[in-house]
Design an enzyme around this catalytic site. Structure first.
Site, short mmCIF file in Angstrom:
data_model
loop_
_atom_site.label_atom_id
_atom_site.label_comp_id
_atom_site.label_asym_id
_atom_site.label_seq_id
_atom_site.Cartn_x
_atom_site.Cartn_y
_atom_site.Cartn_z
N HIS A 1 -6.12 -6.98 -0.60
CA HIS A 1 -6.35 -6.08 -0.68
C HIS A 1 -5.62 -5.52 -1.97
O HIS A 1 -4.47 -5.88 -2.30
CB HIS A 1 -5.70 -4.85 0.45
CG HIS A 1 -6.60 -5.59 1.63
ND1 HIS A 1 -6.09 -6.45 2.67
CD2 HIS A 1 -7.80 -5.08 2.31
CE1 HIS A 1 -6.99 -6.61 3.95
NE2 HIS A 1 -7.91 -5.86 3.55
N HIS B 1 0.82 -1.22 -0.12
CA HIS B 1 -0.09 -0.16 0.11
C HIS B 1 0.93 1.22 -0.14
O HIS B 1 0.15 2.46 -0.05
CB HIS B 1 -0.98 -0.10 1.13
CG HIS B 1 -2.12 -1.16 1.35
ND1 HIS B 1 -2.92 -1.34 0.25
CD2 HIS B 1 -2.07 -1.95 2.27
CE1 HIS B 1 -3.60 -2.27 0.46
NE2 HIS B 1 -3.26 -2.70 1.65
N ASP C 1 -2.53 -10.63 -2.54
CA ASP C 1 -3.12 -10.03 -1.32
C ASP C 1 -4.51 -9.73 -1.43
O ASP C 1 -5.15 -9.47 -2.49
CB ASP C 1 -2.35 -8.81 -0.85
CG ASP C 1 -2.94 -8.58 0.77
OD1 ASP C 1 -2.18 -8.69 1.55
OD2 ASP C 1 -3.77 -7.68 0.76
N ASP D 1 -4.29 -13.12 3.48
CA ASP D 1 -5.49 -12.65 4.13
C ASP D 1 -6.65 -13.14 3.13
O ASP D 1 -7.78 -12.78 3.39
CB ASP D 1 -5.55 -11.23 4.31
CG ASP D 1 -4.89 -10.23 3.17
OD1 ASP D 1 -4.46 -10.88 2.13
OD2 ASP D 1 -4.60 -9.08 3.31
C1 OKP Z 1 -2.92 -4.48 4.77
B1 OKP Z 1 -2.81 -5.22 3.80
C2 OKP Z 1 -11.23 -1.84 7.60
C3 OKP Z 1 -9.81 -1.53 7.93
C4 OKP Z 1 -8.82 -1.66 7.11
C5 OKP Z 1 -6.49 -1.54 6.68
C6 OKP Z 1 -6.24 -2.71 6.18
C7 OKP Z 1 -4.93 -2.92 5.37
C8 OKP Z 1 -4.69 -4.19 4.83
N1 OKP Z 1 -12.40 -2.14 8.47
N2 OKP Z 1 -7.67 -1.63 7.66
O1 OKP Z 1 -3.12 -5.34 2.27
O2 OKP Z 1 -3.13 -6.73 4.15
ZN ZN Z 2 -4.05 -7.09 2.76
#
Ligand code: OKP
Ligand code: ZN
Length: 347
Positions: A202, A164, A200, A289
Site C-alpha cells: 500500500h 499510513h 509495502d 503484503d
Molecule cells: C495497512 B498496511 C480494503 C480494506 C483495506 C486497510 C488496509 C491497510 C493496510 N478492502 N483496509 O499498508 O499494510
Molecule cells: Zn500494506
C-alpha cells in the site's frame, strides 16, 4: 544488524474493522509479529536489543502535539463515556472532509476520533497507545543505533504499523509513523540526507505527506495503483513533492497482479533515485503484503523473492533502518520478513 522488537505489541489487539457494511475480524493481529519472532528464533539474524523509552520530544518531531494528546488519552475518554465501552473498540464514523474546519477541536469524542483519522478500519483499543509508543521507541532506537555507527543496519520489528499515519491522523491500521520517526531521528543525529523506500503493497501516504515539502528526506513508494488499491486518494505517479520538496517524492504505482520480475524493475528505479539523492542513510518501510498469498493485496511475490529484495537493498551500502509494516498472510509472514533481513545480511 540490531533487532528491536516491540515488547508491548500485543497490547494493541483490535477486534473488528469495517468492511463492506460489516464489522469483520481485524487483519492486523498480534500473531503477525509473533510469527516473525518465532522465525527469528529458528533462524537467528542480528542481535536483539531492548529499546529505551522514546521521549515525547522525538514523537513531536513528526506528530502534532494535540494529536499525541488525543491518542494518549483516547481510551480513557472512550470508557468514561460508558463503562460498557471497555468491551468494545473505538472506531471512527464521521470525518471532516473538504470545507469543514480542522482547526477547532470538537468537544464530542466521536467527532475528535474522526478529526484525527481517515478510515473505519483502524480500531483504537485499550492498549493502542502503549503498543504504538513502544513501537516508536523501537524505530527511534534503531535509527540511533545506525546513526552512532554501532551497526550498519537495524530493524524495528513492531506493530501496529506506521506508514499510513500522518502528522495528525491515524488510519490504515497505523497510529505513529515509525518510518518517519526513524528518518527524522537519523536527520537529528547528523545525517544530512535520508531516503525512505516504502516497499509495502500500500502507498505510504502518511510518510509522503510528512516530508512532501522537504528536500532533505526523499520519499519513494512502490505500491498497488491507488486507482484500485487502498489508500485510494494518494500515491499517483504525478505526486512529486512541493516547494523545496519538489522532485523529492517518487511514486511507483504498479497494477494488481504484478510479479517479482516487474516489481524488481521498480525497486531498481527506486534505488537509482536514492543514489541520485546522495542519501547518507536509508529507511525501508518493510511490508511483506506484496506476497502472492496475502489476503488483502494483489501482487504476486514468492517467499524466495524476499531474499533477493534484501540483497538488492544491501547493495546500496548505506546505513539502513527497517520498520515493519504490512503482511497479512500470517503464517508466511515470518519467513518472508526474515528473508529480507537475512538477504540483507548476506548482501
Ligand atoms: C495497512 B498496511 C480494503 C480494506 C483495506 C486497510 C488496509 C491497510 C493496510 N478492502 N483496509 O499498508 O499494510
Ligand atoms: Zn500494506
Amino acid at each position: 544488524m540490531l533487532i528491536y522488537a516491540n515488547p508491548h505489541h500485543t497490547l494493541h489487539d483490535g477486534r473488528h474493522e469495517m468492511f463492506r457494511g460489516r464489522l469483520v475480524p481485524c487483519h492486523e493481529t498480534p500473531a503477525r509479529l509473533d510469527h516473525v519472532l518465532a522465525e527469528l528464533g529458528r533462524r537467528p539474524v542480528g542481535e536483539r536489543r531492548e529499546p529505551p523509552p522514546v521521549p515525547r520530544a522525538a514523537l513531536e518531531r513528526v506528530h502534532a502535539p494535540r494529536y499525541l494528546d488525543f491518542l494518549q488519552g483516547a481510551w480513557d475518554e472512550w470508557v468514561a463515556l460508558d463503562p460498557a465501552n471497555a468491551a468494545l473498540d473505538a472506531l471512527p464514523s464521521t470525518w471532516p472532509v473538504r470545507g469543514f474546519r480542522h482547526d477547532v477541536e470538537p468537544e464530542n469524542f466521536a467527532a475528535r476520533l474522526g478529526l484525527y483519522s481517515y478510515d473505519a478500519g483502524t480500531p483504537l483499543t485499550a492498549g493502542t497507545w502503549a503498543a504504538a509508543e513502544a513501537g516508536a521507541a523501537c524505530a527511534v532506537a534503531a535509527a540511533h543505533g545506525v546513526a552512532a555507527g554501532a551497526t550498519r543496519s537495524a530493524a524495528a520489528l513492531t506493530r501496529p504499523p506506521g506508514h499510513h499515519a500522518g502528522a495528525d491522523f491515524f488510519g490504515g491500521y497505523c497510529f505513529l509513523n515509525n518510518a518517519a520517526l526513524a528518518a527524522q531521528a537519523l536527520r537529528d543525529q547528523g545525517a544530512q540526507k535520508v531516503a525512505v523506500v516504502d516497499v509495502d503493497y500500500h502507498h505510504g501516504n502518511g510518510t509522503q505527506s510528512l516530508f512532501y515539502d522537504r528536500a532533505d528526506v526523499l520519499t519513494v513508494s512502490i505500491h498497488g495503483d491507488p486507482r484500485t488499491e487502498y489508500p485510494f486518494y494518494l500515491g499517483h505517479a504525478d505526486e512529486r513533492g512541493e516547494g523545496e520538496g519538489f522532485g523529492h517524492n517518487l511514486n511507483l504505482p504498479l497494477p494488481a497482479g504484478t510479479v517479482f520480475a516487474d516489481w524488481r524493475v521498480a525497486l531498481q528505479q527506486a534505488l537509482k533515485r536514492v543514489t541520485e539523492h546522495r542519501a547518507d542513510a536509508l529507511v525501508v518501510a518493510l511490508g511483506v503484503d506484496t506476497y502472492e498469498g496475502d489476503p488483502i493485496s494483489r501482487f504476486r511475490l514468492a517467499s524466495a523473492d524476499y531474499l533477493t529484495i534484501g540483497r538488492d537493498l544491501a547493495a546500496m551500502r548505506l546505513p539502513t533502518v527497517f520498520t515493519m509494516e504490512g503482511g497479512y498472510a500470517v503464517e508466511a509472514m515470518g519467513v518472508n520478513l526474515v528473508n529480507v533481513l537475512e538477504g540483507f545480511e548476506q548482501g
